[in-house]
Design a protein around this motif. Structure first.
Motif, PDB file in Angstrom:
ATOM      1  N   GLY A   1       1.196  -2.633  -3.666  1.00 50.73           N
ATOM      2  CA  GLY A   1      -0.043  -1.393  -3.923  1.00 50.73           C
ATOM      3  C   GLY A   1      -0.926  -1.532  -5.135  1.00 50.73           C
ATOM      4  O   GLY A   1      -1.065  -1.581  -6.150  1.00 50.73           O
ATOM      5  N   ASP A   2      -2.028  -0.808  -3.988  1.00 54.90           N
ATOM      6  CA  ASP A   2      -3.130  -0.525  -4.719  1.00 54.90           C
ATOM      7  C   ASP A   2      -4.081   0.545  -4.450  1.00 54.90           C
ATOM      8  O   ASP A   2      -3.240   1.153  -2.884  1.00 54.90           O
ATOM      9  CB  ASP A   2      -4.411  -1.616  -4.666  1.00 54.90           C
ATOM     10  N   LEU A   3      -4.395   1.584  -5.327  1.00 50.36           N
ATOM     11  CA  LEU A   3      -5.016   2.532  -4.815  1.00 50.36           C
ATOM     12  C   LEU A   3      -6.367   2.081  -3.059  1.00 50.36           C
ATOM     13  O   LEU A   3      -6.056   2.793  -2.663  1.00 50.36           O
ATOM     14  CB  LEU A   3      -6.446   3.054  -6.058  1.00 50.36           C
ATOM     15  N   GLU A   4      -6.494   1.237  -3.112  1.00 52.77           N
ATOM     16  CA  GLU A   4      -7.911   0.718  -2.376  1.00 52.77           C
ATOM     17  C   GLU A   4      -7.451  -1.015  -2.351  1.00 52.77           C
ATOM     18  O   GLU A   4      -7.157  -1.204  -3.884  1.00 52.77           O
ATOM     19  CB  GLU A   4      -9.334   1.237  -2.751  1.00 52.77           C
ATOM     20  N   THR A   5      -8.307  -1.281  -1.405  1.00 56.18           N
ATOM     21  CA  THR A   5      -9.073  -2.815  -0.674  1.00 56.18           C
ATOM     22  C   THR A   5      -7.468  -3.363  -0.649  1.00 56.18           C
ATOM     23  O   THR A   5      -6.132  -2.984  -1.632  1.00 56.18           O
ATOM     24  CB  THR A   5      -9.142  -4.135  -2.504  1.00 56.18           C
ATOM     25  N   ASP A   6      -7.577  -4.897   0.419  1.00 55.63           N
ATOM     26  CA  ASP A   6      -6.219  -5.917   0.050  1.00 55.63           C
ATOM     27  C   ASP A   6      -6.786  -7.077  -0.384  1.00 55.63           C
ATOM     28  O   ASP A   6      -6.328  -7.775   0.072  1.00 55.63           O
ATOM     29  CB  ASP A   6      -6.198  -5.561   1.370  1.00 55.63           C
ATOM     30  N   ASN A   7      -6.932  -7.149  -1.542  1.00 59.88           N
ATOM     31  CA  ASN A   7      -7.425  -7.957  -2.556  1.00 59.88           C
ATOM     32  C   ASN A   7      -6.325  -8.670  -2.626  1.00 59.88           C
ATOM     33  O   ASN A   7      -6.157  -9.257  -2.778  1.00 59.88           O
ATOM     34  CB  ASN A   7      -8.399  -7.352  -3.989  1.00 59.88           C
TER      35      ASN A   7
END
Lengths: 106, 230
Positions: free
Chosen positions: B79-85
């Motif tokens: 899980g992250d706020l943004e990006t699929d890095n």
């Protein structure tokens, strides 16, 4: 959640919402009150007062064989005998305790 | 105002609805169901929580790689706020990985994990066939505290670079840890890491919890870590 409870109880206007919040629940009272102000707009709780019961952390001390309240969150140890204990009996609550209703249109 | 005056204003005494319900009840109930399902299928689910930058992704990428080398069926959700890095980093291990972008939400919730599991099933990945599912939570030491994801093991990471007193600053989260992992231990000397102070801080907020020290770069401590999540 409040709206669902009120609807289930047959409706009414919410005068007060009572919460129980433990000191380890990760809730900041001022932030919660701010959010409540925003969330209640246009709802059955628009006029409601938010009442919060702040619950200190209490642990069971195996050495003293009793539940003791802590003067602060850390250390998690018996304030009487200093025995470390992770057996938390109070302080993690995040509960809707009660809702005070008056009738609609009065 | 007396009770009778109040009554006349409201044309009837106010009613008190006794509710006494956990505010996160919906999440708690779903998480409990999911935990039972994982247990029945023999899937070990590990919820990994830390501050941003403590080394979750690096440790989990190495974990996926080594568990796969041992022939284990593993997968990860991140899980992250943004990006699929981070999903791309984790996927370099060869394991199935799904990214949750929360778009502002500071933690994962049980229904978000459930939705990813359903998406996997739809793609033909049998979740019940996994041995280990790693969940890399959003980097945050506050809000993940209250959100049960149905995990069988909650791991809190702290790196040697972020200060020995982290547990004292975030006691709520550290108090929910089943295991604490001190990461980046290869940097301990350079950071003048005070091991005794860190262990004392952990003991103050989670007495008796197991503590491991790892380095995803040198491999130090990984055997014990892998045994804990397998």
């Amino acid at each position: 959640m409040v709206e669902a409870e009120v609807a289930a109880a047959g409706g009414g206007r919410v005068e007060a919402v009572q919460l129980r919040i433990g000191q380890l629940a990760g809730v900041h009272e001022a932030a919660l009150r701010f959010a409540f102000e925003q969330a209640r707009e246009g709802s059955v709780a628009e006029q409601a007062t938010l009442c919060i019961t702040d619950l200190p952390v209490a642990v069971f001390c195996p050495r003293c064989d009793r539940i003791v309240e802590l003067p602060q969150i850390t250390p998690l140890a018996c304030p009487a005998c200093r025995q470390p204990t992770g057996d938390i009996r109070q302080g993690q609550e995040l509960e809707l305790e009660s809702i005070e209703l008056s009738e609609v249109g009065t | 105002m007396s009770v009778s005056e109040t009554a006349s204003v409201h044309a009837g005494l106010p009613r008190i609805l006794q509710v006494r319900t956990k505010i996160l009840k919906k999440n708690d109930e779903l998480a409990r169901e999911m935990r039972a399902g994982f247990a029945a299928a023999g899937v070990r689910v590990v919820n990994v929580v830390s501050s941003p930058g403590a080394g979750k992704t690096e440790l989990l990428t190495e974990t996926l790689r080594q568990l796969r080398d041992r022939g284990a069926a593993v997968a990860a959700i991140v899980g992250d706020l943004e990006t699929d890095n981070d999903a791309r980093r984790l996927a370099a291990s060869g394991a199935p990985v799904r990214q949750i972008m929360t778009h502002g939400l500071c933690h994962l919730e049980a229904d978000m994990v459930q939705a990813e599991l359903a998406a996997w099933e739809a793609e033909g990945l049998a979740v019940a066939g996994l041995q280990t599912l790693l969940i890399e939570n959003v980097g945050n030491l506050v809000c993940p505290t209250s959100w049960d994801l149905g995990e069988s093991l909650r791991v809190v990471l702290m790196s040697v670079t972020e200060g020995e007193d982290k547990p004292l600053k975030y006691p709520g989260l550290f108090n929910t840890a089943d295991l604490v992992v001190i990461t980046k231990i290869d940097l301990a000397e350079a950071c003048r890491f005070d091991r005794a102070a860190a262990l004392a801080a952990i003991e103050q907020v989670r007495p008796g919890v197991s503590v491991l020290e790892t380095s995803a770069i040198t491999g130090q401590g990984l055997d014990r870590w892998l045994a804990a999540v397998q």
